[in-house]
Write a protein that holds these residues in place. Structure first.
Motif, mmCIF file in Angstrom:
data_model
loop_
_atom_site.group_PDB
_atom_site.id
_atom_site.type_symbol
_atom_site.label_atom_id
_atom_site.label_comp_id
_atom_site.label_asym_id
_atom_site.label_seq_id
_atom_site.Cartn_x
_atom_site.Cartn_y
_atom_site.Cartn_z
ATOM 1 N N ALA A 81 0.398 -1.347 0.241
ATOM 2 C CA ALA A 81 -0.027 0.191 -0.422
ATOM 3 C C ALA A 81 0.836 1.424 0.129
ATOM 4 C CB ALA A 81 -0.771 -0.141 1.064
ATOM 5 N N GLY A 82 0.696 2.488 -0.948
ATOM 6 C CA GLY A 82 0.843 3.592 -0.611
ATOM 7 C C GLY A 82 0.699 4.277 -1.664
ATOM 8 N N LEU A 83 1.471 6.052 -1.498
ATOM 9 C CA LEU A 83 0.837 6.811 -2.791
ATOM 10 C C LEU A 83 1.979 7.860 -2.259
ATOM 11 C CD1 LEU A 83 -2.112 8.343 -0.637
ATOM 12 C CD2 LEU A 83 -0.996 6.730 -0.213
ATOM 13 N N SER A 84 1.070 8.945 -3.079
ATOM 14 C CA SER A 84 2.333 9.545 -3.095
ATOM 15 C C SER A 84 1.969 11.919 -3.334
ATOM 16 C CB SER A 84 3.151 10.120 -4.728
ATOM 17 O OG SER A 84 4.429 10.726 -4.839
ATOM 18 N N ILE A 85 2.799 12.059 -3.005
ATOM 19 C CA ILE A 85 2.659 13.721 -3.104
ATOM 20 C C ILE A 85 3.678 15.083 -4.028
ATOM 21 C CG2 ILE A 85 1.945 15.818 -1.368
ATOM 22 C CD1 ILE A 85 1.925 14.810 0.598
ATOM 23 N N PHE A 86 3.187 14.611 -4.814
ATOM 24 C CA PHE A 86 3.314 16.463 -5.746
ATOM 25 C C PHE A 86 3.895 17.873 -5.373
ATOM 26 C CE2 PHE A 86 2.713 12.561 -8.478
ATOM 27 C CZ PHE A 86 3.876 12.242 -9.322
ATOM 28 N N GLY A 87 5.320 18.287 -4.963
ATOM 29 C CA GLY A 87 4.554 19.920 -4.353
ATOM 30 C C GLY A 87 6.093 19.883 -3.748
ATOM 31 N N GLY A 116 8.634 -18.019 6.333
ATOM 32 C CA GLY A 116 7.786 -17.163 5.783
ATOM 33 C C GLY A 116 8.573 -16.398 5.230
ATOM 34 N N ALA A 117 7.540 -15.475 4.329
ATOM 35 C CA ALA A 117 8.055 -14.498 3.279
ATOM 36 C C ALA A 117 8.075 -13.182 3.791
ATOM 37 C CB ALA A 117 8.545 -14.030 2.175
ATOM 38 N N LEU A 118 8.477 -11.831 3.802
ATOM 39 C CA LEU A 118 7.944 -10.817 4.138
ATOM 40 C C LEU A 118 8.654 -9.732 2.731
ATOM 41 C CD1 LEU A 118 6.959 -8.257 5.793
ATOM 42 C CD2 LEU A 118 9.413 -7.548 6.909
ATOM 43 N N ILE A 119 7.709 -9.598 2.259
ATOM 44 C CA ILE A 119 7.929 -8.287 0.809
ATOM 45 C C ILE A 119 7.494 -7.069 0.964
ATOM 46 C CG2 ILE A 119 7.938 -7.904 -1.315
ATOM 47 C CD1 ILE A 119 7.271 -11.187 -1.665
ATOM 48 N N ASN A 120 8.684 -6.255 1.539
ATOM 49 C CA ASN A 120 8.486 -4.855 1.096
ATOM 50 C C ASN A 120 8.850 -3.900 0.404
ATOM 51 O OD1 ASN A 120 7.839 -5.141 3.581
ATOM 52 N ND2 ASN A 120 9.656 -3.934 4.947
ATOM 53 N N ILE A 121 7.438 -3.427 -0.144
ATOM 54 C CA ILE A 121 7.739 -2.767 -1.491
ATOM 55 C C ILE A 121 8.384 -0.918 -1.314
ATOM 56 C CG2 ILE A 121 6.668 -1.860 -3.555
ATOM 57 C CD1 ILE A 121 6.848 -4.939 -3.290
ATOM 58 N N GLY A 122 9.521 -1.147 -2.238
ATOM 59 C CA GLY A 122 10.441 0.366 -1.711
ATOM 60 C C GLY A 122 10.106 1.344 -3.418
ATOM 61 N N SER A 123 10.909 1.749 -3.699
ATOM 62 C CA SER A 123 11.290 2.702 -5.030
ATOM 63 C C SER A 123 12.625 3.164 -5.600
ATOM 64 C CB SER A 123 10.060 4.060 -4.779
ATOM 65 O OG SER A 123 10.079 4.534 -5.388
ATOM 66 N N PHE A 124 12.418 3.471 -6.415
ATOM 67 C CA PHE A 124 13.826 4.383 -6.855
ATOM 68 C C PHE A 124 14.029 5.151 -6.561
ATOM 69 C CE2 PHE A 124 15.032 7.479 -10.035
ATOM 70 C CZ PHE A 124 17.174 7.450 -9.843
ATOM 71 N N PHE A 125 12.874 5.400 -5.412
ATOM 72 C CA PHE A 125 12.747 6.638 -4.993
ATOM 73 C C PHE A 125 13.578 6.914 -3.418
ATOM 74 C CE2 PHE A 125 10.139 9.391 -8.438
ATOM 75 C CZ PHE A 125 10.960 9.550 -8.721
ATOM 76 N N GLY A 126 13.697 5.994 -3.138
ATOM 77 C CA GLY A 126 13.626 5.266 -1.880
ATOM 78 C C GLY A 126 15.773 4.741 -1.858
ATOM 79 N N ASP A 127 16.293 5.015 -2.876
ATOM 80 C CA ASP A 127 17.482 5.264 -3.534
ATOM 81 C C ASP A 127 18.154 6.223 -3.534
ATOM 82 O OD1 ASP A 127 17.860 1.925 -2.566
ATOM 83 O OD2 ASP A 127 16.829 1.675 -5.447
ATOM 84 N N ARG A 128 17.166 6.925 -4.614
ATOM 85 C CA ARG A 128 17.998 7.770 -4.581
ATOM 86 C C ARG A 128 16.188 9.300 -5.182
ATOM 87 N NH1 ARG A 128 20.000 12.872 -6.392
ATOM 88 N NH2 ARG A 128 21.709 11.407 -6.298
ATOM 89 N N ALA A 129 16.705 10.951 -3.882
ATOM 90 C CA ALA A 129 15.480 11.822 -4.229
ATOM 91 C C ALA A 129 15.374 12.172 -5.612
ATOM 92 C CB ALA A 129 15.941 12.484 -2.704
ATOM 93 N N THR A 130 14.246 13.049 -5.178
ATOM 94 C CA THR A 130 14.036 13.303 -6.471
ATOM 95 C C THR A 130 13.447 14.961 -6.545
ATOM 96 O OG1 THR A 130 12.621 14.233 -8.642
ATOM 97 C CG2 THR A 130 11.275 12.659 -6.803
ATOM 98 N N PRO A 131 13.237 16.094 -6.883
ATOM 99 C CA PRO A 131 12.654 17.285 -6.091
ATOM 100 C C PRO A 131 10.969 16.713 -6.636
ATOM 101 C CG PRO A 131 14.258 18.651 -7.916
ATOM 102 C CD PRO A 131 14.177 16.291 -7.857
ATOM 103 N N VAL A 132 9.983 17.690 -5.960
ATOM 104 C CA VAL A 132 9.046 17.659 -6.730
ATOM 105 C C VAL A 132 8.565 16.607 -5.683
ATOM 106 C CG1 VAL A 132 6.814 17.140 -8.469
ATOM 107 C CG2 VAL A 132 9.189 18.880 -8.678
ATOM 108 N N GLN A 133 8.551 15.413 -5.318
ATOM 109 C CA GLN A 133 8.388 14.115 -4.292
ATOM 110 C C GLN A 133 9.116 13.866 -2.819
ATOM 111 O OE1 GLN A 133 5.981 10.941 -6.600
ATOM 112 N NE2 GLN A 133 7.232 11.143 -8.362
#
Length: 382
Positions: free
Chosen positions: A95-101, A140-157
């Motif tokens: 589960a996740g969502l973003s903010i653009f600003g 058991g397996a625990l799988i967390n969904i990260g992001s490229f933006f968890g490795d490298r920040a970007t402006p706006v998000q």
């Protein structure tokens, strides 16, 4: 401690954020593989329809309305899974969502709300799943969904990047602690690049025009493929798309270059000036977003799949293929150099002093070209 996970057709899998995008595709693919599903999200209507769809096709699934930003809701997901199926084998924190600003635009209230879902939802889910696996004493397996933006920040998000960086740090620390105590838990962090989901529509946006991924975009089934592989095969990390892996590597070795690159591509790569924003109506920050949609309204180069995901599933074969490509390219390079040297000697047989110099110059140009081909090939393979 070597951890052996069950085949998918013997598993019960919990998927949060299952009502749309990556979670929806993962649930459908897991059901096709024979897994039992526990579907969790805020959109109860969409979950019920998905559960009915899976059952109509001969599968087993239950729907659990839950806000992962509330710890009691997350514990309710586990309780429902145990009540229906007796246990669960894989927990996917999706589960996740973003903010653009921009950093000075986004309110603290919006930032806290997004952290509730993107970061605290992963913490609550991780703790709940790990507790269950430890109590039952089988892997058991625990799988967390990260992001490229968890490795490298970007402006706006910035808020999304900060939350995903926190997810990455939490996941790595938890993995090490579990390994130290030899707990029967496989912990995987998935690093998606740009994925064609309703991510942009569900985001909170401070922009007048519609936010949109523009560039190389991967289909959501590539992430689901990585998730389901990790559910049955212990993996530390799974990168989805060569884009995510290569840009992370580039950011590690040339951070200032990546800063400048992200600054240049941010606005044209994340905003569509031709469309007014629909996010005020579709934002899922404070309410459930629309459901049962796998894809979004992205623009750009849509890939059919991810070669790099398949390489991670078969690392020995992938290494052999890359080595073979390297040998073939080097052999071709040497053949071209030999032909050029022969041609040069034939054209100027009387100029013995000039021939070695010409050959040396030719060698340098050919080697550089071969290196470029190898680099491009590796990037494409990634």
């Amino acid at each position: 401690m070597k951890i052996a996970l069950k085949p998918l057709d013997q598993q019960t899998i919990v998927v949060t954020g299952a009502s749309s995008g990556i979670g929806l595709v993962t649930a459908r693919m897991a059901a096709e593989a024979g897994a039992k599903l526990v579907l969790a999200a805020r959109n109860e209507e969409a979950l019920q329809q998905l559960a009915e769809e899976i059952r109509a096709q001969g599968g087993q699934a239950i729907a659990v309305r839950a806000d992962v930003g509330i710890e009691e809701d997350v514990r309710h997901i586990a309780e429902a899974a145990i009540a229906e199926f007796g246990s669960f084998d894989t927990w996917v924190n999706n589960a996740g969502l973003s903010i653009f600003g921009r950093c000075d635009q986004v309110t603290i209230e919006d930032q806290r709300r997004m952290f509730d879902t993107v970061y605290w939802g992963v913490v609550y889910g991780s703790r709940t799943a790990v507790e269950h696996f430890k109590q039952r004493g089988t892997p058991g397996a625990l799988i967390n969904i990260g992001s490229f933006f968890g490795d490298r920040a970007t402006p706006v998000q910035s808020t999304y990047c900060a939350a995903k960086h926190a997810v990455h740090g939490w996941t790595d620390a938890l993995r090490m602690e579990l390994e130290m105590e030899k707990a029967p838990v496989s912990v995987t962090l998935v690093h998606p690049g740009r994925i064609d989901t309703p991510y942009n529509e569900h985001a909170q946006s401070y922009y007048e025009h519609q936010v949109a991924h523009r560039g190389m975009v991967y289909p959501p089934h590539t992430v689901a493929e990585a998730i389901l592989f990790a559910a049955a095969h212990p993996k530390r990390d799974m990168y989805v798309g060569g884009q995510a892996k290569v840009l992370k590597m580039l950011g590690d070795v040339a951070p200032r270059f990546m800063d400048k690159l992200m600054e240049v591509i941010t606005d044209p790569g994340q905003v569509d000036p031709a469309r007014l924003s629909v996010n005020p109506q579709t934002s899922a920050l404070y309410k459930a977003g629309y459901g049962l949609k796998e894809n979004g309204s992205h623009q750009g180069w849509f890939r059919s799949g991810s070669i790099y995901v398949k390489m991670q599933k078969h690392p020995v074969l992938a290494a052999a293929v890359v080595a073979g490509l390297g040998l073939a390219l080097n052999a071709a390079s040497k053949a071209r150099k030999s032909q050029k040297t022969t041609a040069g000697n034939a054209a100027a047989p009387t100029n013995e002093a000039a021939a070695p110099a010409a050959s040396a110059a030719s060698d340098g140009q050919t080697d550089a070209g071969a290196d470029e081909v190898i680099i491009l090939t590796e990037i494409e393979v990634y």
